[in-house]
Write a protein that holds these residues in place. Sequence first.
Motif, PDB file in Angstrom:
ATOM      1  N   PHE A   1       0.843  -1.188   0.000  1.00 48.26           N
ATOM      2  CA  PHE A   1       0.000   0.000   0.000  1.00 48.26           C
ATOM      3  C   PHE A   1       0.886   1.249   0.000  1.00 48.26           C
ATOM      4  O   PHE A   1       2.074   1.183   0.288  1.00 48.26           O
ATOM      5  N   ASN A   2       0.288   2.384  -0.310  1.00 45.45           N
ATOM      6  CA  ASN A   2       0.975   3.666  -0.183  1.00 45.45           C
ATOM      7  C   ASN A   2       0.613   4.316   1.145  1.00 45.45           C
ATOM      8  O   ASN A   2      -0.395   3.972   1.776  1.00 45.45           O
ATOM      9  N   VAL A   3       1.443   5.254   1.555  1.00 40.19           N
ATOM     10  CA  VAL A   3       1.146   6.017   2.770  1.00 40.19           C
ATOM     11  C   VAL A   3      -0.188   6.745   2.567  1.00 40.19           C
ATOM     12  O   VAL A   3      -0.415   7.338   1.510  1.00 40.19           O
TER      13      VAL A   3
ATOM     14  N   GLU B   1      -3.897  11.627   3.658  1.00 41.82           N
ATOM     15  CA  GLU B   1      -3.995  12.675   4.684  1.00 41.82           C
ATOM     16  C   GLU B   1      -2.719  12.774   5.508  1.00 41.82           C
ATOM     17  O   GLU B   1      -2.355  13.851   5.980  1.00 41.82           O
ATOM     18  N   ALA B   2      -2.035  11.631   5.680  1.00 48.25           N
ATOM     19  CA  ALA B   2      -0.759  11.651   6.391  1.00 48.25           C
ATOM     20  C   ALA B   2       0.292  12.390   5.574  1.00 48.25           C
ATOM     21  O   ALA B   2       1.058  13.212   6.107  1.00 48.25           O
ATOM     22  N   ILE B   3       0.324  12.114   4.289  1.00 47.19           N
ATOM     23  CA  ILE B   3       1.268  12.804   3.400  1.00 47.19           C
ATOM     24  C   ILE B   3       1.028  14.312   3.422  1.00 47.19           C
ATOM     25  O   ILE B   3       1.971  15.112   3.446  1.00 47.19           O
ATOM     26  N   GLU B   4      -0.249  14.703   3.432  1.00 50.62           N
ATOM     27  CA  GLU B   4      -0.578  16.131   3.443  1.00 50.62           C
ATOM     28  C   GLU B   4       0.002  16.825   4.678  1.00 50.62           C
ATOM     29  O   GLU B   4       0.411  17.996   4.605  1.00 50.62           O
ATOM     30  N   CYS B   5       0.043  16.123   5.797  1.00 52.30           N
ATOM     31  CA  CYS B   5       0.633  16.706   7.008  1.00 52.30           C
ATOM     32  C   CYS B   5       2.126  16.942   6.815  1.00 52.30           C
ATOM     33  O   CYS B   5       2.683  17.945   7.300  1.00 52.30           O
ATOM     34  N   GLY B   6       2.778  16.018   6.120  1.00 52.73           N
ATOM     35  CA  GLY B   6       4.189  16.206   5.826  1.00 52.73           C
ATOM     36  C   GLY B   6       4.424  17.371   4.888  1.00 52.73           C
ATOM     37  O   GLY B   6       5.340  18.194   5.093  1.00 52.73           O
ATOM     38  N   ILE B   7       3.602  17.474   3.850  1.00 50.18           N
ATOM     39  CA  ILE B   7       3.714  18.581   2.899  1.00 50.18           C
ATOM     40  C   ILE B   7       3.484  19.919   3.605  1.00 50.18           C
ATOM     41  O   ILE B   7       4.217  20.893   3.386  1.00 50.18           O
TER      42      ILE B   7
ATOM     43  N   VAL C   1       8.235  -1.321  21.851  1.00 51.05           N
ATOM     44  CA  VAL C   1       8.725  -0.799  20.580  1.00 51.05           C
ATOM     45  C   VAL C   1       7.602  -0.894  19.555  1.00 51.05           C
ATOM     46  O   VAL C   1       6.963  -1.929  19.411  1.00 51.05           O
ATOM     47  N   ASN C   2       7.353   0.205  18.863  1.00 49.90           N
ATOM     48  CA  ASN C   2       6.332   0.219  17.825  1.00 49.90           C
ATOM     49  C   ASN C   2       6.776   1.196  16.742  1.00 49.90           C
ATOM     50  O   ASN C   2       7.865   1.761  16.825  1.00 49.90           O
ATOM     51  N   GLY C   3       5.941   1.380  15.728  1.00 44.19           N
ATOM     52  CA  GLY C   3       6.329   2.281  14.657  1.00 44.19           C
ATOM     53  C   GLY C   3       5.247   2.401  13.609  1.00 44.19           C
ATOM     54  O   GLY C   3       4.096   1.994  13.824  1.00 44.19           O
ATOM     55  N   PHE C   4       5.627   2.922  12.467  1.00 43.95           N
ATOM     56  CA  PHE C   4       4.667   3.280  11.427  1.00 43.95           C
ATOM     57  C   PHE C   4       4.882   2.509  10.122  1.00 43.95           C
ATOM     58  O   PHE C   4       4.084   2.637   9.200  1.00 43.95           O
ATOM     59  N   ALA C   5       5.942   1.727  10.049  1.00 44.18           N
ATOM     60  CA  ALA C   5       6.284   1.064   8.788  1.00 44.18           C
ATOM     61  C   ALA C   5       5.225   0.066   8.348  1.00 44.18           C
ATOM     62  O   ALA C   5       4.827   0.045   7.174  1.00 44.18           O
ATOM     63  N   LYS C   6       4.760  -0.756   9.263  1.00 47.91           N
ATOM     64  CA  LYS C   6       3.843  -1.832   8.895  1.00 47.91           C
ATOM     65  C   LYS C   6       2.381  -1.369   8.856  1.00 47.91           C
ATOM     66  O   LYS C   6       1.636  -1.714   7.940  1.00 47.91           O
ATOM     67  N   SER C   7       1.968  -0.585   9.832  1.00 52.92           N
ATOM     68  CA  SER C   7       0.557  -0.193   9.911  1.00 52.92           C
ATOM     69  C   SER C   7       0.200   0.916   8.930  1.00 52.92           C
ATOM     70  O   SER C   7      -0.908   0.944   8.392  1.00 52.92           O
ATOM     71  N   ALA C   8       1.136   1.851   8.683  1.00 53.31           N
ATOM     72  CA  ALA C   8       0.841   2.994   7.819  1.00 53.31           C
ATOM     73  C   ALA C   8       1.668   2.985   6.541  1.00 53.31           C
ATOM     74  O   ALA C   8       1.742   3.998   5.847  1.00 53.31           O
ATOM     75  N   ALA C   9       2.305   1.831   6.236  1.00 52.89           N
ATOM     76  CA  ALA C   9       3.082   1.663   4.993  1.00 52.89           C
ATOM     77  C   ALA C   9       4.204   2.687   4.869  1.00 52.89           C
ATOM     78  O   ALA C   9       4.564   3.095   3.768  1.00 52.89           O
ATOM     79  N   MET C  10       4.805   3.083   6.006  1.00 50.15           N
ATOM     80  CA  MET C  10       5.831   4.122   6.001  1.00 50.15           C
ATOM     81  C   MET C  10       7.238   3.531   6.088  1.00 50.15           C
ATOM     82  O   MET C  10       8.114   4.072   6.772  1.00 50.15           O
ATOM     83  N   THR C  11       7.485   2.433   5.398  1.00 48.71           N
ATOM     84  CA  THR C  11       8.760   1.729   5.545  1.00 48.71           C
ATOM     85  C   THR C  11       9.968   2.621   5.267  1.00 48.71           C
ATOM     86  O   THR C  11      10.913   2.664   6.041  1.00 48.71           O
TER      87      THR C  11
ATOM     88  N   THR D   1       9.982  15.685   8.754  1.00 53.39           N
ATOM     89  CA  THR D   1       8.922  15.418   7.780  1.00 53.39           C
ATOM     90  C   THR D   1       8.267  14.075   8.063  1.00 53.39           C
ATOM     91  O   THR D   1       7.033  13.949   8.029  1.00 53.39           O
ATOM     92  N   ALA D   2       9.091  13.052   8.354  1.00 56.95           N
ATOM     93  CA  ALA D   2       8.547  11.733   8.699  1.00 56.95           C
ATOM     94  C   ALA D   2       7.678  11.822   9.945  1.00 56.95           C
ATOM     95  O   ALA D   2       6.623  11.182  10.031  1.00 56.95           O
ATOM     96  N   GLN D   3       8.109  12.626  10.916  1.00 55.22           N
ATOM     97  CA  GLN D   3       7.331  12.748  12.152  1.00 55.22           C
ATOM     98  C   GLN D   3       5.965  13.383  11.900  1.00 55.22           C
ATOM     99  O   GLN D   3       4.950  12.946  12.457  1.00 55.22           O
ATOM    100  N   TYR D   4       5.916  14.397  11.066  1.00 55.52           N
ATOM    101  CA  TYR D   4       4.626  15.037  10.769  1.00 55.52           C
ATOM    102  C   TYR D   4       3.716  14.087   9.974  1.00 55.52           C
ATOM    103  O   TYR D   4       2.495  14.088  10.165  1.00 55.52           O
ATOM    104  N   ILE D   5       4.313  13.278   9.107  1.00 56.09           N
ATOM    105  CA  ILE D   5       3.518  12.277   8.385  1.00 56.09           C
ATOM    106  C   ILE D   5       2.993  11.229   9.364  1.00 56.09           C
ATOM    107  O   ILE D   5       1.828  10.805   9.285  1.00 56.09           O
ATOM    108  N   GLY D   6       3.835  10.811  10.302  1.00 60.95           N
ATOM    109  CA  GLY D   6       3.392   9.870  11.324  1.00 60.95           C
ATOM    110  C   GLY D   6       2.272  10.438  12.180  1.00 60.95           C
ATOM    111  O   GLY D   6       1.314   9.730  12.530  1.00 60.95           O
ATOM    112  N   TYR D   7       2.389  11.711  12.509  1.00 63.17           N
ATOM    113  CA  TYR D   7       1.320  12.387  13.255  1.00 63.17           C
ATOM    114  C   TYR D   7       0.005  12.325  12.480  1.00 63.17           C
ATOM    115  O   TYR D   7      -1.049  11.996  13.031  1.00 63.17           O
ATOM    116  N   GLY D   8       0.071  12.610  11.186  1.00 60.46           N
ATOM    117  CA  GLY D   8      -1.128  12.557  10.356  1.00 60.46           C
ATOM    118  C   GLY D   8      -1.713  11.162  10.277  1.00 60.46           C
ATOM    119  O   GLY D   8      -2.945  10.987  10.289  1.00 60.46           O
TER     120      GLY D   8
END
Length: 397
Positions: free
Chosen positions: A41-43, A46-52, A230-240, A271-278
């Motif tokens: 999947f792609n990120v 709306e998450a990408i928009e937060c990064g932009i 330990v957790n993250g965004f790679a698997k759940s939000a496709a942010m590898t 930028t990654a952090q703002y995308i993760g926030y979104g």
Amino acid sequence: MLSKRLDKISPSCTIGISSKVKEMKKSGVDVINLSIGEPDFNVPREAIECGIKSLNENCTKYDLVPGITILREEICKKLLLENNCKYSIDEIVLASGAKDAITNTLLAVTDPGDEILIPKPYWVSYWEMTKLVNATPVAIETNKNNDFKLTADLLRKYITDKTKLLILNNPSNPTGSVYTKEELSEIVNVCLEKNIYILADEIYERICYNNEFVSVASLGNNVKDITITVNGFAKSAAMTGLRLGYTASNKKIAQGMSSIQGHLVSHPSLTAQYIGYGALKYCKEDIDNMVKTYKKRRDLITSRLNKMKYVDYIYPNGAFYVFIDLSQVAKKYKYNKSFSIEFCDEFLSKYKVAIVPGQAFGIDEYVRISYACSENEFIEGLNRLEEFILKIMDNCN
């Protein structure tokens, strides 16, 4: 002249296979890649928009080492609502991926010579990370009849006066096994009794198909105090590729990890952090839809495996892998050192399908297949796997 540390570690098997696949594809070879644990999947948009938006507002300067405040606040909300774990923002440390979060943890809580308990089969990097920080990895031999899950009785057998930490991956990579609350409670009681830290790697917790995921730190304040989640965004939000993970721990451990990170990394990409926030704030529905797709694929791939001869597997209740038992094939296959490595190499060479040898996870008679790809790809991959297995077994009869 190079560090002796390099003599202790091996390159990542999964990254090595992925690199080989990319080289083959670059040369024009059509390869089915069932090796990589990367969502197709792609990120979420709306998450990408937060990064932009963050870039448009010039949020590109140094910020707080443990992570931007709004993201840590959102992680605290997520942990409370979804995991029943109450944390404050000074107990959250963002990192450049879950790998970085694990390394920060090991650096913060272990000393050279400390023993780290790692149940088999294990994710490929736990073993090497442990050696990199000059601690001693100790493999726990788990049982297939229990879906390779650790038990309290088994844990006791491996504890020594040098044991410092237990790594517990739930849901599991590579098996997809998920621990029940009762199973976790028995394990953490042993850790409390023996004063052992728990590194709870819960990177796949959103990808759980039985709606029974239990976070280790939710089992009590005393358990939470010895647990580093330990957790993250790679698997759940496709942010590898965006490399964003985090830890939740007690304040003392969090401060230690923040101090270490301040010297090694400073903080993860803003930028990654703002995308993760979104992703956390706006994209729950997107994540839920991804999980529904993975569950559908799980059902499809296991139904196909049920029709194949000479194979068995661990039924996955989480993550997006199937750990396939090829012990019957291993008895017939002619190999020199490692069955799974040589089997996977020949399978890739002759059938143009990439899968991961079980040796990478500490068990040689298995292979791991990822279904984080299209249905057509993994079904065709399984068709070719069946053809390869039947050829091996027919040649031996």
